[in-house]
Design a protein around this motif. Structure first.
Motif, PDB file in Angstrom:
ATOM      1  N   ALA A 142      39.686  46.149  52.112  1.00  0.00           N
ATOM      2  CA  ALA A 142      39.608  45.920  51.195  1.00  0.00           C
ATOM      3  C   ALA A 142      39.463  46.572  50.165  1.00  0.00           C
ATOM      4  O   ALA A 142      40.101  46.653  49.110  1.00  0.00           O
ATOM      5  N   ALA A 170      39.619  40.331  42.923  1.00  0.00           N
ATOM      6  CA  ALA A 170      38.898  39.735  44.216  1.00  0.00           C
ATOM      7  C   ALA A 170      38.898  37.986  44.525  1.00  0.00           C
ATOM      8  O   ALA A 170      38.241  37.594  43.204  1.00  0.00           O
ATOM      9  N   ARG A 190      42.399  48.755  47.580  1.00  0.00           N
ATOM     10  CA  ARG A 190      42.333  48.437  45.642  1.00  0.00           C
ATOM     11  C   ARG A 190      42.053  49.462  44.961  1.00  0.00           C
ATOM     12  O   ARG A 190      42.770  49.977  44.407  1.00  0.00           O
TER      13      ARG A 190
END
Length: 122
Positions: free
Chosen positions: A63, A80, A67
């Motif tokens: 993740a 998030a 990003r």
């Protein structure tokens, strides 16, 4: 009346014999076997926790990588979603049921409370 092929009959008798032995009652496990099974179950449960922890870490890493690459590409990145932190299960420690609940004193604590040793001769 149909006839049963010859190879089928011995196979059927063997199957009946195997089913009979499988249904026979097994003796109760000993206390040692029960303790070993409980320890194995505890190890398996701990391994599952370790696997979940490693999966959590890898998902966080993926993740974060996504990003940073999305921001670098100029894409709009939404904030998030808050998730609980990855919980490290630690090292496997098995305490058998029925064992003393009070932990044994640490060796360092026992050494600290012992009287000082006489000076060694050189």
């Amino acid at each position: 009346m149909k006839r049963i092929p010859a190879p089928t009959l011995p196979l059927a008798l063997l199957l009946v014999a195997l089913v009979g032995t499988a249904v026979a009652k097994l003796p109760a496990p000993s206390d040692e076997a029960k303790a070993k099974a409980a320890e194995t179950a505890a190890k398996t449960a701990h391994a599952g926790k370790v696997d979940a922890y490693k999966l959590c870490l890898s998902m966080d890493k993926v993740a974060a990588d996504y990003r940073t690459k999305a921001k670098a590409a100029g894409k709009e990145v939404k904030p998030a979603t808050e998730t609980p932190a990855c919980a490290d299960p630690g090292v496997f420690v098995y305490t058998p049921p029925g064992a003393a609940s009070a932990p044994a004193p640490a060796p360092a604590a026992a050494a600290a409370s012992a009287p000082p040793a006489a000076a060694s001769k050189t």
